[in-house]
Design an enzyme around this catalytic site. Structure first.
Site, PDB file in Angstrom:
ATOM      1  N   GLU A 411       0.864  -1.177   0.000  1.00  0.00           N
ATOM      2  CA  GLU A 411       0.000   0.000   0.000  1.00  0.00           C
ATOM      3  C   GLU A 411       0.906   1.233   0.000  1.00  0.00           C
ATOM      4  O   GLU A 411       1.331   1.681  -1.036  1.00  0.00           O
ATOM      5  CB  GLU A 411      -0.950  -0.031   1.205  1.00  0.00           C
ATOM      6  CG  GLU A 411      -2.152   0.877   1.028  1.00  0.00           C
ATOM      7  CD  GLU A 411      -3.284   0.520   1.979  1.00  0.00           C
ATOM      8  OE1 GLU A 411      -4.221   1.318   2.052  1.00  0.00           O
ATOM      9  OE2 GLU A 411      -3.233  -0.534   2.646  1.00  0.00           O
ATOM     10  N   GLU A 670      -3.057   0.457  13.150  1.00  0.00           N
ATOM     11  CA  GLU A 670      -4.230   0.696  12.312  1.00  0.00           C
ATOM     12  C   GLU A 670      -5.519   0.403  13.065  1.00  0.00           C
ATOM     13  O   GLU A 670      -6.533   1.093  12.887  1.00  0.00           O
ATOM     14  CB  GLU A 670      -4.149  -0.186  11.065  1.00  0.00           C
ATOM     15  CG  GLU A 670      -5.259   0.011  10.077  1.00  0.00           C
ATOM     16  CD  GLU A 670      -4.994  -0.735   8.778  1.00  0.00           C
ATOM     17  OE1 GLU A 670      -5.614  -0.365   7.766  1.00  0.00           O
ATOM     18  OE2 GLU A 670      -4.169  -1.666   8.761  1.00  0.00           O
TER      19      GLU A 670
END
Length: 817
Positions: A411, A670
């Site tokens: 990502e 996260e």
């Protein structure tokens, strides 16, 4: 294109990458690309070289850019200290160019320059074929004493080869030191008879503009050494699915000998971003494998999410990113290697080799955009201090050319929601003005012809959706925040037309409803109506447009946005309020309307009271996601609910900031429960251990706990409003203690601001201000002293339990009796 490149051309040479750029890469493992695969050897990288002559002393400058990541050598020396050049931009629109003074690299007579270019952010796996999937390219102009003496054209030599055989941002680097080094290739007289000629690139149609923002560099002052080491030589059965590593040694320092078949794991005890710099000895041709990971497998049990033996690297959360290196030893005594065309997010480094090697030194180099760190915070609570440290390390790692969401898996994109939520915290921690100027330029380049911003900036091969509420509003929110923190009117001017286009196309597409309701309050335990987020953020955008229009003297536009705000707010009331009351009842619903001033008066106070009671009913725990969390504590303190803000800050049950620290976090995660000692690893599909957004609570620590806030933009004046932890023994949840000390400093554009309070034995407050300030001094006694001189509170205006005291620039000590 800049005039400096009028006579220069982008050049390229045919280059077969090791993957098909047309295949979707993000989030999906490829057949040859998964966490236990080694990075494959390629045929090298595109290299471009030219000899040139200088006939006199003087100043020599190198102007250059690349489609990809470029490294440059002149006469056997690497040029510059910058990494990952020229940085990530939307190559459909723009590439940045650098200007180096290379006078010390050249001399009279013959000279030689070499440029090595990897696919990088231009055509690497991170973007696939979004920018066309074309060959990496290079452009340069060398100017001596004001005259151009060499430009890139079809006369340059070109080939594919060199010591870096494979390089990719996601996958890593394969380096063969038995090949000629770039230093050697860049020396005059190097035999390049078998090289071909460069070809002229006709596929770049953007503009070349000067580099803006801080460059990416190795930040030597932050780099880390090993804290603990483990050597193992196989797996032994322990009753689990994968077993556990068989430990044969725990070395304490370097140098050390690593035997064939042994594996060394180095624990830095800190998640970071960068790479390992290794100094090695061994036989020529020996293959050394280097792997990176954020966590170790804790049991070997699949049921706990493990992907290997207990004590081995946990890497399945990297998804398809390999995040590895191979280094082939030259055998020429002691040799040092670190990557050039990639970076990693990690805490653990694993090293193994096919033959015995000696590792004589190891350092983990921190790599990121060089933003001066200008803020500090500390408290009497060591876990809170760890949270502050974790937040800063997350910022250091993810501010790399663009504000990435995470630095390790497949990502590493400039996700807009994360960036806007964290932007004020970032501006307190470090000077990010120029960093965001560059990224707002990227935002304008990412903007569609109609005016929509994309959910990640720059645009890439995936995640290209537009108009996502709470995310793409970044194009409005970040410029405003940079104005407040730095008085950056230049950014407002540069970006104003872009913001107007964004608002106009939102209205054309969605009326007064706001942007798409895709994410809502991302990862919230109790999700609100996502369309509520759309409407609330649209009203908020218009409020900011009114303010920014006024700052720029665009009074007619300010009136225009006031009228639009009335319409948008009417839509909000019609759809999300009933009989003057808020319909949605999640924590986030209440936080957002209070933070954005969508309700006022007695009802706002009522909602703030309800929010506190709701949090108490939830076990003194939050239930918010990305958007609710960053507004949570600041909103509580905005309405005088400091006690609950402290209770949430020092909560240790899930979900909470300190909970992840108790589970071993060294950066912000996260998810609140990315890993738990009770259950193991979280959802492997999306489980980053370096994801800074939830660290936005540090903004509250600066603004309210320590009490440093701009009175006027850029801290032209200062508000000091220290909010002391006044919870009584009866009010303290089990296991919590009162905060008795807080201290912060902030190096503003106006000068150093300091704020410090102690409440254990009476109350003492110390501050330093470089400009006039208003101190909102909390009242605990009947009298107090200022720098030893006694005063009474009746001398000052009293508001909300504080004395309002005007301060001239200087240093002060207040003691209450």
């Amino acid at each position: 294109m800049e005039k400096i490149f009028d006579n220069a051309k982008f050049i390229y040479t045919e280059f077969d990458n090791y993957f098909d750029p047309k295949e979707k890469a993000w989030g999906a493992p490829r057949p040859r690309l998964y966490q236990h695969t080694e990075i494959a050897e390629g045929s090298g990288l595109p290299m471009f070289a030219s000899n040139f002559e200088i006939g006199s002393d003087g100043k020599t400058e190198l102007f250059f850019s690349a489609l990809g990541i470029v490294d440059i050598y002149i006469n056997g020396k690497r040029v510059g200290n910058d990494e990952m050049k020229p940085g990530w931009t939307n190559y459909h629109k723009r590439a940045l160019y650098y200007n180096y003074d290379v006078s010390d690299f050249v001399g009279r007579g013959k000279n030689r320059i070499l440029a090595v270019v990897s696919s990088g952010w231009y055509s690497g796996r991170i973007v696939g074929d979004y920018y066309g999937g074309n060959n990496p390219a290079f452009i340069a102009n060398i100017i001596h004493n004001g005259e151009s003496i060499l430009t890139t054209n079809e006369n340059w030599e070109a080939t594919v080869g060199g010591s870096v055989r494979t390089a990719d941002i996601w996958d890593g680097e394969y380096y063969d030191a038995t090949q000629d080094s770039y230093a050697k290739i860049s020396t005059v007289g190097y035999d390049s008879a078998e090289w071909g000629k460069a070809e002229i690139c006709d596929y770049f149609n953007g503009v070349l503009t000067p580099f803006v923002g801080p460059t990416v560099q190795v930040r030597d002052e932050l780099s880390l050494r090993s804290k603990a080491m483990t050597v193992y030589d196989g797996i032994r059965y322990n009753g689990s699915n994968y077993g556990e590593i068989n430990i044969c040694a725990n070395p304490e320092s370097f140098p050390l000998t690593l035997k064939k078949g042994q594996i060394l794991i180095i624990d830095l005890e800190q998640e970071m971003v960068g790479w390992a710099k290794l100094t090695l000895k061994g036989a020529r041709g020996t293959t050394v494998n280097v792997h990176y990971a954020e966590f170790l497998n804790d049991s070997g049990e699949i049921s706990r999410g493990n992907d290997g033996a207990k004590g081995s690297l946990y890497t399945i959360n990297l998804r398809s990113a390999l995040a590895k290196e191979i280094y082939i030893l030259s055998g020429d005594g002691e040799e040092t290697y670190r990557p050039t065309f990639t970076f990693y997010g990690y805490r653990y480094v694993q090293i193994s080799a096919e033959n015995d090697i000696e590792i004589t030194d190891f350092i983990s180099e921190v790599v990121g955009s060089v933003t001066e760190e200008i803020g500090t915070v500390e408290t009497s609570n060591e876990l809170v201090n760890k949270l502050i440290s974790n937040t800063l390390w997350g910022q250091r790692g993810n501010y790399l050319s663009v504000p990435t969401d995470c630095p390790q898996r497949d990502e590493r994109y400039g996700w807009t929601g994360d960036a806007q939520a964290f932007s004020v915290t970032a501006a307190y921690n470090a000077n990010v003005r120029d960093f965001f100027r560059k990224w707002m330029q990227d935002a304008r380049d990412a903007q569609s012809d109609e005016g929509a911003y994309s959910e990640v900036i720059p645009r890439s091969g995936c995640c290209s959706a537009e108009n996502e509420a709470g995310w793409t509003d970044v194009g409005i929110i970040v410029p405003y925040n940079m104005y407040v923190m730095y008085n950056d009117i230049e950014l407002l001017n540069d970006h104003y037309d872009s913001m107007e286009k964004y608002i106009a196309q939102l209205i054309e597409k969605f009326g007064m409803a706001g942007a798409n309701a895709r994410f809502g309050d991302w990862l919230a335990y109790d999700q609100c109506d996502k369309t509520f987020i759309s409407s609330a953020y649209f009203v908020h955008d218009l409020d900011l447009m009114i303010k920014m229009s006024g700052v720029l003297g665009k009074n007619d536009r300010a009136e225009h946005y006031k009228e639009l705000r009335k319409q948008a707010y009417a839509y909000f009331v019609e759809n999300y309020m009933r009989d003057g009351k808020l319909i949605g009842q999640t924590q986030t619903d209440k936080i957002i309307v209070l933070a954005f001033d969508l309700v006022d008066g007695d009802y706002a106070k009522e909602l703030a009271d309800e929010l506190v009671e709701q949090i108490k009913t939830n076990g003194n725990r939050l239930s918010t996601g990305f958007l609710g969390t960053y507004n949570l504590c600041t909103t509580l303190s905005k309405y005088g609910k400091d006690k609950m803000a402290y209770t949430l800050l020092m909560q240790r049950n899930e979900p909470s900031w300190l909970y992840s620290i108790d589970q071993g976090a060294t950066t912000i995660w996260e998810r609140w429960n990315s890993y738990t000692k009770e259950n193991g690893f979280g959802d492997v599909g999306m489980n980053s251990f370096n994801h800074y957004a939830y660290g936005s609570v540090v903004e509250w620590m600066y603004r309210y706990m320590a009490g440093i806030e701009p009175g006027t933009p850029g801290f032209g004046t200062v508000i000091l409003q220290p909010r002391v932890d006044t919870r009584t023994a009866e009010e303290l949840p089990d296991g919590q203690k009162r905060m008795t000390y807080a201290k912060a400093s902030y190096k503003s554009g106006a000068g150093l601001i300091e704020s410090e309070w102690h409440s254990e034995n009476g109350f003492t407050y110390k501050c330093t201000v470089p400009v006039t300030a208003e101190l909102r001094l909390p009242i605990f006694g009947e009298k107090f002293t200022v720098n030893g001189v006694e005063h009474g509170f009746d001398e000052y205006e009293i508001k909300d339990g504080c004395a309002l005291i005007g301060l001239a620039p200087g240093e002060y000590v207040f003691e209450e009796k």
